[in-house]
Design a protein around this motif. Structure first.
Motif, mmCIF file in Angstrom:
data_model
loop_
_atom_site.group_PDB
_atom_site.id
_atom_site.type_symbol
_atom_site.label_atom_id
_atom_site.label_comp_id
_atom_site.label_asym_id
_atom_site.label_seq_id
_atom_site.Cartn_x
_atom_site.Cartn_y
_atom_site.Cartn_z
ATOM 1 N N TYR A 78 19.408 -84.604 17.154
ATOM 2 C CA TYR A 78 19.038 -84.594 15.741
ATOM 3 C C TYR A 78 17.750 -83.813 15.533
ATOM 4 C CZ TYR A 78 15.720 -88.340 16.978
ATOM 5 O OH TYR A 78 14.701 -89.075 17.547
ATOM 6 N N LEU A 79 17.554 -83.420 14.276
ATOM 7 C CA LEU A 79 16.321 -82.796 13.810
ATOM 8 C C LEU A 79 15.685 -83.695 12.773
ATOM 9 C CD1 LEU A 79 17.743 -79.213 13.316
ATOM 10 C CD2 LEU A 79 15.859 -79.735 14.853
ATOM 11 N N THR A 80 14.371 -83.645 12.657
ATOM 12 C CA THR A 80 13.630 -84.334 11.602
ATOM 13 C C THR A 80 12.876 -83.286 10.796
ATOM 14 O OG1 THR A 80 11.608 -84.631 12.883
ATOM 15 C CG2 THR A 80 13.322 -86.321 13.138
ATOM 16 N N PRO A 81 12.313 -83.640 9.635
ATOM 17 C CA PRO A 81 11.532 -82.639 8.891
ATOM 18 C C PRO A 81 10.427 -82.007 9.723
ATOM 19 C CG PRO A 81 11.994 -84.519 7.493
ATOM 20 C CD PRO A 81 12.489 -84.898 8.860
ATOM 21 N N GLY A 82 9.758 -82.806 10.548
ATOM 22 C CA GLY A 82 8.700 -82.251 11.384
ATOM 23 C C GLY A 82 9.235 -81.414 12.525
ATOM 24 N N SER A 83 10.261 -81.903 13.210
ATOM 25 C CA SER A 83 10.773 -81.162 14.360
ATOM 26 C C SER A 83 11.527 -79.910 13.938
ATOM 27 C CB SER A 83 11.671 -82.062 15.213
ATOM 28 O OG SER A 83 12.917 -82.299 14.589
ATOM 29 N N ALA A 84 12.082 -79.919 12.719
ATOM 30 C CA ALA A 84 12.780 -78.722 12.239
ATOM 31 C C ALA A 84 11.822 -77.540 12.132
ATOM 32 C CB ALA A 84 13.444 -79.003 10.894
ATOM 33 N N ARG A 85 10.561 -77.826 11.793
ATOM 34 C CA ARG A 85 9.581 -76.740 11.732
ATOM 35 C C ARG A 85 9.335 -76.152 13.126
ATOM 36 N NH1 ARG A 85 7.674 -79.886 7.315
ATOM 37 N NH2 ARG A 85 6.466 -81.312 8.618
ATOM 38 N N LYS A 86 9.331 -77.013 14.136
ATOM 39 C CA LYS A 86 9.184 -76.512 15.511
ATOM 40 C C LYS A 86 10.379 -75.646 15.903
ATOM 41 C CE LYS A 86 6.559 -80.590 17.035
ATOM 42 N NZ LYS A 86 6.544 -81.756 17.969
ATOM 43 N N PHE A 87 11.564 -76.112 15.512
ATOM 44 C CA PHE A 87 12.763 -75.337 15.825
ATOM 45 C C PHE A 87 12.734 -74.001 15.089
ATOM 46 C CE2 PHE A 87 17.359 -74.414 15.066
ATOM 47 C CZ PHE A 87 17.680 -74.152 16.386
ATOM 48 N N GLY A 88 12.307 -74.019 13.830
ATOM 49 C CA GLY A 88 12.210 -72.776 13.065
ATOM 50 C C GLY A 88 11.219 -71.803 13.681
ATOM 51 N N ALA A 89 10.089 -72.320 14.157
ATOM 52 C CA ALA A 89 9.100 -71.452 14.803
ATOM 53 C C ALA A 89 9.672 -70.839 16.082
ATOM 54 C CB ALA A 89 7.835 -72.247 15.112
ATOM 55 N N ALA A 90 10.463 -71.622 16.821
ATOM 56 C CA ALA A 90 11.089 -71.093 18.037
ATOM 57 C C ALA A 90 12.103 -70.010 17.695
ATOM 58 C CB ALA A 90 11.763 -72.230 18.811
ATOM 59 N N LEU A 91 12.837 -70.191 16.592
ATOM 60 C CA LEU A 91 13.776 -69.157 16.159
ATOM 61 C C LEU A 91 13.041 -67.864 15.821
ATOM 62 C CD1 LEU A 91 16.334 -70.968 13.818
ATOM 63 C CD2 LEU A 91 16.804 -69.888 16.014
ATOM 64 N N ALA A 92 11.904 -67.984 15.126
ATOM 65 C CA ALA A 92 11.132 -66.796 14.767
ATOM 66 C C ALA A 92 10.661 -66.052 16.023
ATOM 67 C CB ALA A 92 9.950 -67.195 13.894
ATOM 68 N N ARG A 93 10.214 -66.817 17.029
ATOM 69 C CA ARG A 93 9.793 -66.179 18.290
ATOM 70 C C ARG A 93 10.977 -65.487 18.962
ATOM 71 N NH1 ARG A 93 6.924 -71.108 18.695
ATOM 72 N NH2 ARG A 93 8.498 -71.945 20.129
ATOM 73 N N GLN A 94 12.139 -66.149 18.912
ATOM 74 C CA GLN A 94 13.318 -65.571 19.544
ATOM 75 C C GLN A 94 13.740 -64.283 18.837
ATOM 76 O OE1 GLN A 94 14.785 -67.098 22.389
ATOM 77 N NE2 GLN A 94 15.557 -64.991 22.500
ATOM 78 N N TYR A 95 13.625 -64.287 17.497
ATOM 79 C CA TYR A 95 13.955 -63.069 16.743
ATOM 80 C C TYR A 95 13.073 -61.903 17.192
ATOM 81 C CZ TYR A 95 13.922 -59.685 12.952
ATOM 82 O OH TYR A 95 13.959 -58.516 12.235
ATOM 83 N N ARG A 96 11.782 -62.157 17.296
ATOM 84 C CA ARG A 96 10.866 -61.086 17.705
ATOM 85 C C ARG A 96 11.180 -60.605 19.121
ATOM 86 N NH1 ARG A 96 7.264 -64.428 14.719
ATOM 87 N NH2 ARG A 96 6.607 -65.518 16.617
ATOM 88 N N ALA A 97 11.571 -61.540 19.998
ATOM 89 C CA ALA A 97 11.886 -61.158 21.379
ATOM 90 C C ALA A 97 13.176 -60.346 21.457
ATOM 91 C CB ALA A 97 12.001 -62.407 22.244
ATOM 92 N N ASP A 98 14.143 -60.659 20.579
ATOM 93 C CA ASP A 98 15.453 -60.003 20.639
ATOM 94 C C ASP A 98 15.502 -58.707 19.843
ATOM 95 O OD1 ASP A 98 16.267 -62.117 22.149
ATOM 96 O OD2 ASP A 98 17.453 -63.084 20.580
ATOM 97 N N ARG A 99 14.481 -58.473 19.031
ATOM 98 C CA ARG A 99 14.536 -57.360 18.078
ATOM 99 C C ARG A 99 14.781 -56.016 18.765
ATOM 100 N NH1 ARG A 99 15.128 -53.742 15.657
ATOM 101 N NH2 ARG A 99 14.421 -53.020 13.609
ATOM 102 N N ALA A 100 14.105 -55.754 19.860
ATOM 103 C CA ALA A 100 14.194 -54.441 20.494
ATOM 104 C C ALA A 100 15.531 -54.222 21.186
ATOM 105 C CB ALA A 100 13.056 -54.262 21.495
ATOM 106 N N SER A 101 16.164 -55.293 21.623
ATOM 107 C CA SER A 101 17.401 -55.154 22.387
ATOM 108 C C SER A 101 18.651 -55.474 21.583
ATOM 109 C CB SER A 101 17.362 -56.073 23.618
ATOM 110 O OG SER A 101 17.248 -57.438 23.207
ATOM 111 N N GLY A 102 18.476 -56.083 20.398
ATOM 112 C CA GLY A 102 19.640 -56.481 19.614
ATOM 113 C C GLY A 102 20.460 -57.566 20.276
ATOM 114 N N SER A 103 19.820 -58.371 21.116
ATOM 115 C CA SER A 103 20.544 -59.374 21.915
ATOM 116 C C SER A 103 20.572 -60.734 21.243
ATOM 117 C CB SER A 103 19.892 -59.486 23.294
ATOM 118 O OG SER A 103 18.501 -59.802 23.177
#
Length: 652
Positions: free
Chosen positions: A55-80
């Motif tokens: 499950y996600l909570t309002p607080g933990s969802a923000r952590k998950f969202g931040a991890a998604l943003a980091r993953q986007y930046r990491a994948d940007r150059a490779s399109g992976s």
């Protein structure tokens, strides 16, 4: 990551609402292997080979969202996207209990569409996206998962049926806290066999900018493309953001299939430290039919409507405001908006695109904390004409219940009727703590988005029919439809409302009693701009308007802190009926005042000015609070009696 690690069920808002319980949103994680992966913000409660519950909570969802943003930046150059990092090992996250999608069985012969993408330097692009839609019938190819692909080494491919298509290339570059978005649109191309088209980032050569009559700083930019198909279907795509640059590819040839319309919108505010009354520009500009124009817009003063605003408040605070504008054509039920700081009490000027086709909506909040907004007023949706000048008084005391008002006259933005009868069911909707600007509504019993208010709310309602109670309850939970007899009767509706807390000095409570004669009318029908609620929360226009009376107040010489000078007082009182009601002449009004919170009362001198307008006059001592009691009646046997505690203050 949509469809690439994040299941589309996570974006079905109604499904999320049904499944969320006690602040937890259940999710299911699938993966390759025996052990569940560690995902930031996701708490795992049970796991088995290949699948886990969490499950996600309002607080933990923000952590998950931040991890998604980091993953986007990491994948940007490779399109992976969706293949490594958080999603390594085939990880996919879905709403728990979501139904599996049906198997794909193409109903048409498929052709391969190859889209080649090049970046700003002309090199093969990797990591940016492209959307493809069918222009003949949007339903034929428009699913957000299948119609969106990512460039890798300058190429991405689709399987599509034959027909006419259009495509959008999204080229996004992030830098620090800002971004650059280049939007490339191919308005039309044909697929009759395996086909290749090219999308070049450098063709987005026109930056969205606005030259305004007064210096202004961009706060929010929005660009909308509405593409209609021959079969009557349509696709509405919108880009919006704050703190970035938008570039668009202009076109010079109209599509021959379907329609194309663009809208460019912006919100700009006066520069910091500019001095004087703060101002803002709210702009919504339509492009020529069938074409995407160059995106530099010069805003002429004659094209604008001007609204001079005064914000009244007894306790100084930092608040926030927002304004949203849209046409019925570009409206898709969702808008990105920004809350701007507002010092209260205070003044502001808003300049708006003057175009009757645009519907504008504004609201403000009295108090803003780091994570919450609470109290305030909303304006009804309205259209404005170029050259129009309006004055709006926000939160001008006294505050009291007010009815819903429609200013658009269109069913695209329908308004709930405040007192309506469908057969034998009576529905009521009136909002406490509203000000006296026609159409403004307060926040009622709402405390805050995240309950950051210190207010304690209380309220009660009661409905009597011919003197006998037929419904009563806690008004904080809303007023459900009330069943009446089928015979003509006299209705009495009582509503009390109170909010206590250190922030609420003036107009903290009210008690209003309405009476009117009611009868069953199964032939009554509302205009398209109105509706009544039914017990199932559905809406209907088979509804009879009830002749419920209304009051509005205008305290003379009222300061923006809610106080008037001591001595002679004058209060203008407008008595009427809710919108659409068959009105009967107002026969009189009586006004009493108290300076000790209602312990003793004093009569006032009331002068009739005609048309339901009255003027009450009396003297008040310095430093007092004025508690008001107003009673009015009409020739049809209706009446209203309202008591407002500490309606406004008398200056020391």
């Amino acid at each position: 990551f949509l469809g690439r690690g994040l299941d589309p069920s996570l974006f079905e808002v109604s499904a999320l609402q049904r499944r969320e319980k006690d602040g937890r949103l259940p999710v299911q994680v699938t993966y390759q292997g025996r052990r569940a992966p560690s995902l930031p913000g996701v708490t795992i409660t049970a796991e088995a080979p290949g699948t886990a519950d969490g499950y996600l909570t309002p607080g933990s969802a923000r952590k998950f969202g931040a991890a998604l943003a980091r993953q986007y930046r990491a994948d940007r150059a490779s399109g992976s996207y969706g293949t490594d990092g958080l999603f390594a090992g085939g990880v996919s996250i879905a709403l728990a209990g979501a139904a599996a999608p049906p198997p794909v069985r193409p109903a048409f012969v498929q052709h391969t569409l190859t889209v080649q993408g090049s970046d700003l330097a002309g090199n093969p692009d990797t990591g940016d996206g492209v959307l493809v839609f069918n222009a003949d019938n949007c339903a034929r190819f428009s699913d957000p998962v299948e119609s969106g692909n990512i460039f890798r080494d300058g190429v991405t491919k689709f399987s599509v049926p034959a027909g006419h298509y259009w495509a959008i290339g999204n080229f996004i570059r992030q830098s620090g806290s800002g971004f650059t978005a280049r939007i490339v649109i191919l308005p039309q191309f044909t697929v009759a066999r395996n086909t290749t088209v090219h999308v070049a980032e450098r063709s987005a050569s026109s930056r969205i900018t606005f030259a305004t009559p007064r210096p202004a700083v961009s706060q929010l930019t929005s660009f909308t493309v509405l593409r209609g198909g021959q079969a009557g279907s349509a696709i509405n795509i919108n880009w919006a953001g704050a703190g970035g640059q938008f570039w668009v590819s202009p076109t010079s040839r109209k599509p021959t299939v379907g329609s194309l319309q663009t809208f460019t919108s912006a919100e700009l505010t006066s520069p910091g430290g500019a001095g004087g009354v703060p101002y803002a520009y709210n702009l919504d500009l339509a492009g020529p039919a069938g074409l995407i124009p160059a995106q530099h817009f010069v805003v002429r003063p004659a094209s604008l409507a001007t609204i001079s605003e005064r914000y009244y408040q007894d306790m100084p605070s930092a608040g926030a405001w927002t304004t949203i504008g849209t046409t019925a054509a570009q409206f898709d039920g969702a808008s990105l908006f920004v809350f701007h700081p507002l010092q209260l009490p205070g003044r502001q000027i808003q300049y708006m695109t003057g175009n009757p086709a645009i519907i504008w909506y504004s609201e403000y909040w009295e108090f803003q904390t780091t994570s919450d907004f609470f109290a305030g007023q909303t304006d009804p949706m309205r259209s404005l004409h170029a050259g129009q000048h309006l004055t709006q008084d926000w939160n001008r005391y006294p505050l009291h219940p007010a009815p819903d008002v429609s200013l658009t006259g269109t069913g695209a933005f329908a308004t709930q009727l405040s007192a309506g009868r469908t057969g034998n069911l009576l529905t009521l909707d009136t909002t406490p703590f509203s000000d006296n600007q026609r159409g403004h509504l307060g926040t009622g019993f709402f405390t805050g988005l995240f309950d950051g208010s210190d207010a304690v709310m209380s309220g009660r309602y009661e409905v009597d029919e011919n003197g006998a109670p037929v419904a009563a309850g806690n008004a904080l939970n809303g007023i459900p439809p009330v069943r009446l007899s089928r015979h003509p009767s006299v209705i009495r509706f009582l509503l009390t409302a109170a909010r206590t807390g250190k922030r609420y000095i003036l107009s903290p409570s009210s008690r209003t009693v309405w009476t009117w004669r009611s009868r069953r009318d199964t032939s009554a029908t509302l205009p398209s701009a109105w509706f009544c609620r039914e017990p199932s929360f559905s809406t209907t226009q088979q509804c009879a308007v009830q002749p419920m009376m209304t009051l509005r107040y205008q305290v003379s010489r009222l300061g923006m802190d809610g106080s008037a000078p001591a001595g002679r007082q004058a209060i203008g009182i407008s008595v009427g009926h809710i919108q659409l009601a068959r009105t009967a002449p107002v026969t009189g009004a009586r006004v009493q005042v108290s300076f000790n919170d209602g312990k003793t009362w004093h009569a006032t001198s009331v002068t009739a000015a005609g048309g339901g307008r009255f003027r009450a006059a009396f003297s008040a001592p310095a430093g007092a609070f004025v508690t008001l009691r107003v009673t009015a009646a009409d020739a049809a046997g209706g009446s209203i009696r309202e008591t407002i505690l500490r309606a406004y203050a008398i200056a020391p």
